[in-house]
Every structure is written in structure tokens, then in C-alpha cells.
Design a protein around this motif. Structure first.
Motif, mmCIF file in Angstrom:
data_model
loop_
_atom_site.group_PDB
_atom_site.id
_atom_site.type_symbol
_atom_site.label_atom_id
_atom_site.label_comp_id
_atom_site.label_asym_id
_atom_site.label_seq_id
_atom_site.Cartn_x
_atom_site.Cartn_y
_atom_site.Cartn_z
ATOM 1 N N ASN A 122 0.835 -1.201 0.000
ATOM 2 C CA ASN A 122 0.000 0.000 0.000
ATOM 3 C C ASN A 122 0.877 1.262 0.000
ATOM 4 O OD1 ASN A 122 -2.332 1.572 0.071
ATOM 5 N ND2 ASN A 122 -2.417 1.540 2.319
ATOM 6 N N SER A 124 2.593 4.428 -2.664
ATOM 7 C CA SER A 124 2.484 5.152 -3.929
ATOM 8 C C SER A 124 3.651 4.827 -4.859
ATOM 9 C CB SER A 124 2.447 6.657 -3.661
ATOM 10 O OG SER A 124 2.656 7.381 -4.850
ATOM 11 N N PRO A 125 3.389 4.746 -6.174
ATOM 12 C CA PRO A 125 4.463 4.521 -7.158
ATOM 13 C C PRO A 125 5.559 5.583 -7.101
ATOM 14 C CG PRO A 125 2.329 4.160 -8.163
ATOM 15 C CD PRO A 125 2.069 4.746 -6.800
ATOM 16 N N SER A 126 5.255 6.734 -6.508
ATOM 17 C CA SER A 126 6.258 7.802 -6.403
ATOM 18 C C SER A 126 7.443 7.378 -5.533
ATOM 19 C CB SER A 126 5.625 9.074 -5.827
ATOM 20 O OG SER A 126 5.179 8.856 -4.498
ATOM 21 N N THR A 128 8.943 4.510 -5.818
ATOM 22 C CA THR A 128 9.728 3.509 -6.541
ATOM 23 C C THR A 128 11.235 3.752 -6.464
ATOM 24 O OG1 THR A 128 7.900 3.032 -8.054
ATOM 25 C CG2 THR A 128 10.117 2.437 -8.797
ATOM 26 N N VAL A 140 4.618 -1.321 -10.930
ATOM 27 C CA VAL A 140 3.388 -0.665 -10.497
ATOM 28 C C VAL A 140 2.204 -1.547 -10.884
ATOM 29 C CG1 VAL A 140 1.910 1.356 -10.724
ATOM 30 C CG2 VAL A 140 4.402 1.627 -10.694
ATOM 31 N N THR A 141 1.400 -1.888 -9.904
ATOM 32 C CA THR A 141 0.226 -2.721 -10.124
ATOM 33 C C THR A 141 -0.968 -2.102 -9.401
ATOM 34 O OG1 THR A 141 1.622 -4.704 -10.226
ATOM 35 C CG2 THR A 141 -0.737 -5.053 -9.899
ATOM 36 N N LYS A 142 -2.012 -1.831 -10.131
ATOM 37 C CA LYS A 142 -3.239 -1.261 -9.551
ATOM 38 C C LYS A 142 -2.945 0.020 -8.759
ATOM 39 C CE LYS A 142 -5.498 -5.794 -9.203
ATOM 40 N NZ LYS A 142 -6.126 -6.793 -8.304
ATOM 41 N N GLY A 143 -2.059 0.824 -9.282
ATOM 42 C CA GLY A 143 -1.761 2.101 -8.651
ATOM 43 C C GLY A 143 -0.905 2.017 -7.410
ATOM 44 N N SER A 144 -0.324 0.851 -7.130
ATOM 45 C CA SER A 144 0.534 0.676 -5.949
ATOM 46 C C SER A 144 1.824 -0.032 -6.348
ATOM 47 C CB SER A 144 -0.183 -0.149 -4.872
ATOM 48 O OG SER A 144 -1.322 0.532 -4.378
#
Length: 198
Positions: A122, A124-126, A128, A140-144
């Protein structure tokens, strides 16, 4: 007066109980110890004191029971002494209930491999780039963020870095457990005196 009271109490406990158990109590919280004492009321007595004073009290009792000398090498670090006449195994089961999980801190030494399980987190991709800096493959999968494979973040006996601490907190992982750990068990009866490890 308090030292004299503790000395008298220790002498009485040595004479009245069959077992003496030394516990390591690193990082133990005061409430944690209070709850253990409360649960063991009427079953066992726990004595906490400075190791130098506990050594002094045991040395004073060596004249009565020379085998107490064998305990001295185990009185180091943060310890407490538990006295009981009951089977030690049910007592240890009770004590084990009060182990608490904790986040790691910078400089802690991992007592086992700390593993990050694969899967969607849970986060954020930010974030990464933070995972990339630690060499953790993600997508990134389903916005996570999804961690692709299980990884060993910290190997046993390795030191915790600032990045390790930050990541484990982000993932809400508490890999450490703190509680009373048996250091040494002795029977303190004068007729049969046996020292053994658990």
C-alpha cells in the motif's frame, strides 16, 4: 535500607524455592515486566536489580551453597532472577505470551534474516526510486508498488541501516521480538544442585 531488604528477600527466596532462573531482559518495557509479574503472582517471584549488587548477594550466599558460584559467569548485561517451586515449562509458556514486536532501529543487529515478502504494498508509485536505491525490483500494479520477489533485506547478524529502518516502517514490518530470555536455570536446593541450560 532498600538494599538490606533486597538482600534479606533474596536470601529467603534462595532458601524457600527449588528453581532459580536467570533471564536476559534487554529492551524490556516496564509495563511488559509488570504484566509478567502480575500474571505469575503466587507462582513465581521476579527480582530485578543492578548486576553488581546481585553478584554481591550471590557471593555472600556462596558460603551456604558453594555451587552458587557457577551462576556468576552468567550475571552480565541486563538480567533479572525468577524464583519458583513450580515446573518451569508452564511458566516459560506464560512469559512467552508477553514478547512484544518492535520496529528495528539504526544500529540494531538482526537476530535473523529479515525478509520482505513479494506482493502489492500500500505505497504510492512515487516511492519507486527508494526501492531501486535498495536494489529491490518492483513494478506498479493497480496504482501501488508491487515487490516482484521475496528478498532478504538484512542478513542475520548484520547491522540495520537508516534505509532499512525507513523501509521497514513504510511497510509496517516489526521483525524484532523483545521479552525475557532464559540465560540459565538452576535448582537451588542444597541436597540436589543442578545447573543446566535451556
Amino acid at each position: 535500607r532498600s538494599q538490606k531488604n533486597l538482600e534479606n528477600r533474596l536470601n529467603r527466596l534462595i532458601n524457600q524455592n527449588k528453581f532459580l532462573i536467570l533471564y536476559k531482559m534487554d529492551n524490556i518495557k516496564s509495563k511488559q515486566l509488570h504484566d509478567i509479574k502480575k500474571h505469575l503472582k503466587n507462582i513465581a517471584t521476579i527480582i530485578v536489580g543492578k548486576k553488581s549488587f546481585i553478584k554481591f548477594l550471590i557471593l555472600k550466599n556462596i558460603a551456604k551453597n558453594i555451587k552458587l558460584k557457577n551462576l556468576l559467569e552468567y550475571i552480565k548485561g541486563n538480567i533479572c532472577i525468577l524464583f519458583t517451586n513450580y515446573n518451569i515449562y508452564p511458566i516459560q509458556l506464560i512469559i512467552n505470551r508477553y514478547f512484544l514486536r518492535s520496529y528495528v532501529r539504526i544500529g540494531n543487529i538482526a537476530t535473523k534474516n529479515i525478509i520482505i515478502k513479494k506482493g502489492i504494498k500500500n505505497l504510492s508509485p512515487s516511492q519507486t526510486p527508494f526501492f531501486q536505491s535498495l536494489g529491490i525490483p518492483t513494478r506498479v500494479t493497480k496504482g501501488s508498488i508491487e515487490i516482484i520477489n521475496d528478498i532478504i533485506l538484512v542478513k542475520k547478524n548484520s547491522s540495520i541501516s537508516a534505509s532499512h529502518e525507513a523501509l521497514l516502517k513504510k511497510l509496517d514490518i516489526k521483525p524484532l521480538k523483545y521479552g525475557l530470555k532464559i540465560n540459565k536455570v538452576s535448582s537451588v536446593g542444597f541436597r540436589h544442585f543442578i545447573i543446566y541450560k535451556i
